[in-house]
Design a protein around this motif. Structure first.
Motif, PDB file in Angstrom:
ATOM      1  N   ASP A 124      -9.651  46.592  26.626  1.00 23.66           N
ATOM      2  CA  ASP A 124      -9.687  46.071  28.117  1.00 23.66           C
ATOM      3  C   ASP A 124      -8.778  47.542  28.180  1.00 23.66           C
ATOM      4  N   HIS A 125      -7.904  46.655  29.126  1.00 24.46           N
ATOM      5  CA  HIS A 125      -7.755  48.518  30.961  1.00 24.46           C
ATOM      6  C   HIS A 125      -6.412  48.966  30.192  1.00 24.46           C
ATOM      7  N   GLY A 126      -5.699  49.321  28.978  1.00 28.88           N
ATOM      8  CA  GLY A 126      -5.585  49.294  28.205  1.00 28.88           C
ATOM      9  C   GLY A 126      -6.346  51.249  27.861  1.00 28.88           C
ATOM     10  N   LEU A 127      -7.053  50.534  27.046  1.00 29.64           N
ATOM     11  CA  LEU A 127      -7.661  52.156  27.477  1.00 29.64           C
ATOM     12  C   LEU A 127      -8.511  52.789  28.522  1.00 29.64           C
ATOM     13  N   THR A 128      -9.235  51.586  28.822  1.00 33.37           N
ATOM     14  CA  THR A 128     -10.624  51.702  29.976  1.00 33.37           C
ATOM     15  C   THR A 128     -10.637  53.104  31.022  1.00 33.37           C
ATOM     16  N   VAL A 129      -8.897  52.286  31.512  1.00 34.15           N
ATOM     17  CA  VAL A 129      -8.700  52.786  33.001  1.00 34.15           C
ATOM     18  C   VAL A 129      -7.770  54.459  32.584  1.00 34.15           C
ATOM     19  N   PRO A 130      -7.563  54.708  31.403  1.00 29.50           N
ATOM     20  CA  PRO A 130      -7.289  56.244  31.125  1.00 29.50           C
ATOM     21  C   PRO A 130      -8.441  57.041  31.836  1.00 29.50           C
ATOM     22  N   MET A 131      -9.478  56.551  30.834  1.00 29.19           N
ATOM     23  CA  MET A 131     -10.626  57.125  30.675  1.00 29.19           C
ATOM     24  C   MET A 131     -11.450  56.945  31.990  1.00 29.19           C
ATOM     25  N   GLN A 132     -10.993  56.771  32.851  1.00 30.56           N
ATOM     26  CA  GLN A 132     -11.434  56.684  34.094  1.00 30.56           C
ATOM     27  C   GLN A 132     -10.424  57.408  35.008  1.00 30.56           C
ATOM     28  N   LEU A 133      -9.491  57.667  34.830  1.00 30.25           N
ATOM     29  CA  LEU A 133      -8.771  58.550  35.627  1.00 30.25           C
ATOM     30  C   LEU A 133      -8.945  59.711  34.905  1.00 30.25           C
ATOM     31  N   MET A 134      -9.618  60.106  34.178  1.00 30.95           N
ATOM     32  CA  MET A 134      -9.552  61.514  33.268  1.00 30.95           C
ATOM     33  C   MET A 134     -10.644  62.154  33.320  1.00 30.95           C
ATOM     34  N   TRP A 135     -11.431  60.826  33.601  1.00 29.48           N
ATOM     35  CA  TRP A 135     -13.354  61.582  33.877  1.00 29.48           C
ATOM     36  C   TRP A 135     -13.653  60.345  34.776  1.00 29.48           C
ATOM     37  N   PRO A 136     -13.790  60.763  36.098  1.00 24.65           N
ATOM     38  CA  PRO A 136     -14.178  59.813  37.432  1.00 24.65           C
ATOM     39  C   PRO A 136     -15.271  59.402  37.068  1.00 24.65           C
ATOM     40  N   GLY A 137     -15.690  58.361  37.639  1.00 22.55           N
ATOM     41  CA  GLY A 137     -17.500  58.900  37.913  1.00 22.55           C
ATOM     42  C   GLY A 137     -18.107  57.971  36.430  1.00 22.55           C
TER      43      GLY A 137
END
Length: 277
Positions: A124-137
């Motif tokens: 869930d967002h606990g993992l996916t939000v950090p991925m989206q923050l570090m690698w935009p797009g």
């Protein structure tokens, strides 16, 4: 042998994913938060880690209150995110590092950690939000991920010391892995916040800044806290700090702070960002 390049702490507030989805990162409310991330992205672009180990907590997507492992580790080849009700467009799957993950699991069991090993696992967002923050797009196709999920939703929860020790054992396991891979370790979660009850909206900036200092210079001070201490000082969701301690345990004792930022509030949460090399 594998090498740990450093660690990153970051919020994983679900509203961040919604802001990214709607393209409103530079609006007045969000700009001070998102403007803190380019130095970390530049570091990742320069260091080019092969693997990210992400300490996070599941919010009821994969592990609901009827089955809540204290520690769970993913060994899958891919991880998919499911819509949690925010109406966000689907994101690409996240690639797993299965071989290293199995090595870590074997080492942890040898060190007498009781873990749940997940050959299939939604994130869930606990993992996916950090991925989206570090690698935009959602440009994270090049990196493989090992999810380390820690229970902070249902009592009893593991103590800060236990999570720090888990991180130390994971760090040792990575350094004993016989392939030349570069690894970055994430500790995710909001800082002080309470989303329910009489103290809803509670934020303790002084305690947050104390934790950001101690996580770098004296993590053992934080291991002396109890879960009850974290709830009292940082709100009912404050125990998410134990993910940071897992990350810190995996790193070498001596490190350099390459970047630091604290912003409040974002979605009734204190948001701390650290880049530790």
């Amino acid at each position: 042998m594998a090498t740990i390049l450093g660690g990153i702490t970051t919020s994983h507030i679900p509203a961040i994913g919604r802001a990214i989805d709607e393209g409103i990162e530079q609006t007045p409310y969000w700009k001070p938060f998102f403007d803190a991330y380019p130095p970390v992205r530049e570091w990742l672009s320069d260091k080019k880690p092969d693997v990210a180990i992400i300490f996070y907590n599941d919010h009821g997507l994969e592990f609901f209150i009827d089955r809540k492992p204290t520690f769970a580790i993913g060994v899958a080849e891919e991880y998919f995110n499911s819509d949690e009700g925010w109406g966000i467009k689907p994101i690409p799957p996240i690639h797993g590092e299965s071989e290293m993950a199995w090595h870590i699991c074997n080492e942890l069991v040898d060190q007498e950690f009781d873990i749940t090993i997940c050959q299939e696992m939604k994130v869930d967002h606990g993992l996916t939000v950090p991925m989206q923050l570090m690698w935009p797009g959602n440009q994270y196709d090049h990196i493989k991920v090992i999810p380390v999920c820690i229970n902070v939703e249902q009592h009893p929860m593991p103590s800060p010391k236990r999570c720090y020790d888990l991180g130390k054992a994971i760090g040792d396991a990575v350094r004993s892995y016989d392939k030349d891979l570069n690894v970055v370790v994430f500790g995710t979660g909001g800082m002080s916040h309470q989303l329910d009850g009489q103290r809803a909206g509670f934020i303790n900036k002084e305690f947050d800044l104390y934790c950001m200092d101690k996580i770098v210079n004296e993590p053992q001070a934080l291991t002396r806290l109890s879960i009850r201490d974290l709830v009292e000082q940082a709100g009912s969701q404050g125990p998410e700090l134990i993910m940071w301690l897992g990350m810190r345990g995996a790193l070498n004792p001596r490190l350099t702070v390459k970047h630091s930022n604290y912003h409040v509030p974002i979605s009734n949460t204190g948001a701390g960002l650290l880049l530790l090399e």
